[in-house]
Design an enzyme around this catalytic site. Structure first.
Site, PDB file in Angstrom:
ATOM      1  N   ASP A 100       0.934  -1.098   0.017  1.00  0.00           N
ATOM      2  CA  ASP A 100      -0.100   0.210   0.008  1.00  0.00           C
ATOM      3  C   ASP A 100       0.811   1.158   0.052  1.00  0.00           C
ATOM      4  O   ASP A 100       1.765   1.155   0.673  1.00  0.00           O
ATOM      5  CB  ASP A 100      -0.941  -0.287   1.110  1.00  0.00           C
ATOM      6  CG  ASP A 100      -2.147   0.937   1.179  1.00  0.00           C
ATOM      7  OD1 ASP A 100      -1.682   2.067   0.834  1.00  0.00           O
ATOM      8  OD2 ASP A 100      -3.161   0.538   1.439  1.00  0.00           O
ATOM      9  N   ILE A 101       0.756   2.289  -0.910  1.00  0.00           N
ATOM     10  CA  ILE A 101       1.450   3.317  -0.975  1.00  0.00           C
ATOM     11  C   ILE A 101       1.216   4.443   0.197  1.00  0.00           C
ATOM     12  O   ILE A 101       1.834   5.346   0.511  1.00  0.00           O
ATOM     13  CB  ILE A 101       1.372   4.285  -2.334  1.00  0.00           C
ATOM     14  CG1 ILE A 101       0.093   4.450  -2.519  1.00  0.00           C
ATOM     15  CG2 ILE A 101       2.012   3.020  -3.312  1.00  0.00           C
ATOM     16  CD1 ILE A 101      -0.003   5.409  -3.764  1.00  0.00           C
TER      17      ILE A 101
ATOM     18  N   HIS B 113      -9.876  -5.206  -3.169  1.00  0.00           N
ATOM     19  CA  HIS B 113      -8.814  -5.423  -2.759  1.00  0.00           C
ATOM     20  C   HIS B 113      -8.603  -5.747  -1.164  1.00  0.00           C
ATOM     21  O   HIS B 113      -9.768  -5.287  -0.542  1.00  0.00           O
ATOM     22  CB  HIS B 113      -7.860  -4.162  -3.033  1.00  0.00           C
ATOM     23  CG  HIS B 113      -8.174  -2.956  -2.408  1.00  0.00           C
ATOM     24  ND1 HIS B 113      -9.335  -2.283  -2.941  1.00  0.00           N
ATOM     25  CD2 HIS B 113      -7.857  -2.227  -1.508  1.00  0.00           C
ATOM     26  CE1 HIS B 113      -9.429  -1.197  -2.310  1.00  0.00           C
ATOM     27  NE2 HIS B 113      -8.708  -1.155  -1.266  1.00  0.00           N
TER      28      HIS B 113
ATOM     29  N   ASN C  92     -12.808  -3.452   2.336  1.00  0.00           N
ATOM     30  CA  ASN C  92     -13.698  -2.599   2.313  1.00  0.00           C
ATOM     31  C   ASN C  92     -14.695  -2.797   1.171  1.00  0.00           C
ATOM     32  O   ASN C  92     -14.162  -2.624   0.064  1.00  0.00           O
ATOM     33  CB  ASN C  92     -13.245  -1.233   2.430  1.00  0.00           C
ATOM     34  CG  ASN C  92     -12.353  -0.933   3.588  1.00  0.00           C
ATOM     35  OD1 ASN C  92     -12.723  -1.331   4.773  1.00  0.00           O
ATOM     36  ND2 ASN C  92     -11.329  -0.046   3.548  1.00  0.00           N
TER      37      ASN C  92
ATOM     38  N   GLN D  34     -14.439   2.361   1.181  1.00  0.00           N
ATOM     39  CA  GLN D  34     -13.762   1.844   0.151  1.00  0.00           C
ATOM     40  C   GLN D  34     -13.237   3.059  -0.821  1.00  0.00           C
ATOM     41  O   GLN D  34     -13.935   3.725  -1.596  1.00  0.00           O
ATOM     42  CB  GLN D  34     -14.556   0.900  -0.537  1.00  0.00           C
ATOM     43  CG  GLN D  34     -13.637   0.319  -1.871  1.00  0.00           C
ATOM     44  CD  GLN D  34     -14.440  -0.700  -2.682  1.00  0.00           C
ATOM     45  OE1 GLN D  34     -15.620  -0.313  -2.913  1.00  0.00           O
ATOM     46  NE2 GLN D  34     -13.971  -1.712  -3.101  1.00  0.00           N
TER      47      GLN D  34
ATOM     48  N   HIS E 222      -6.710  -5.822   2.225  1.00  0.00           N
ATOM     49  CA  HIS E 222      -5.817  -5.302   3.148  1.00  0.00           C
ATOM     50  C   HIS E 222      -5.082  -6.373   4.124  1.00  0.00           C
ATOM     51  O   HIS E 222      -6.002  -7.023   4.531  1.00  0.00           O
ATOM     52  CB  HIS E 222      -6.180  -4.126   3.890  1.00  0.00           C
ATOM     53  CG  HIS E 222      -6.691  -2.951   3.063  1.00  0.00           C
ATOM     54  ND1 HIS E 222      -5.829  -1.776   3.063  1.00  0.00           N
ATOM     55  CD2 HIS E 222      -7.670  -2.953   2.647  1.00  0.00           C
ATOM     56  CE1 HIS E 222      -6.447  -0.887   2.257  1.00  0.00           C
ATOM     57  NE2 HIS E 222      -7.561  -1.532   1.899  1.00  0.00           N
TER      58      HIS E 222
END
Length: 148
Positions: A29-30, A99, A86, A93, A101
């Site tokens: 995750d950025i 996606h 989410n 979301q 996490h």
């Protein structure tokens, strides 16, 4: 505009990719909540879990288990990892593309986690964060490549 995860899957945007197969891309995750915050992203654009093809849905938790094991080998989340989807805009979301996490946790990290939740998208310290993401990606890629 193209979905950010679709653009990553198409190779149009850079990402700290850790692993990929026919159904998923695993990347950092950025805007991480904790160190080594990983995303498992569907290659198929599916805003909701129910829209993901059944075969991919069936493989998702097995892949999450594999990634969680790699995180633990690397020293992240040894005593706990949050797995979070989410599913839809009302669930917070931010990118309407399925996606999962994986957020490694450790005892006593809740105050830091809550702070990160509040300032997650503030672009402070990005250079330092990029260096950390590069190091985490290299370490996790090496572990995941040994498991294949």
């Amino acid at each position: 505009m193209t979905c950010v995860f679709c653009a990553i899957a198409a190779g149009q945007l850079p990402a700290h990719k850790l692993y990929e197969d026919e159904d998923f891309i695993v990347l950092l995750d950025i805007f991480p909540m904790r160190p080594a915050h990983v995303l498992i992203v569907s290659r198929v654009h599916a805003p909701y879990l129910k829209e993901l093809p059944a075969a991919a849905r069936e493989r998702l938790l097995a892949l999450a288990d594999k990634v969680a094991a790699a995180l633990r080998v690397a020293g992240y989340g040894r005593e706990g990892i949050n797995l979070l989807i989410n599913d839809g805009p009302d669930s917070n979301q931010h990118v309407p593309h399925l996606h999962l996490h994986l957020i490694p946790r450790r005892r006593g990290d809740l105050p830091v986690l809550l702070w990160r939740l509040l300032v997650r998208f503030v672009p402070l310290g990005r250079k330092r964060l990029q260096a950390r993401l590069e190091a985490e990606a290299e370490q996790l890629r090496a572990i995941l490549s040994k498991e294949n």
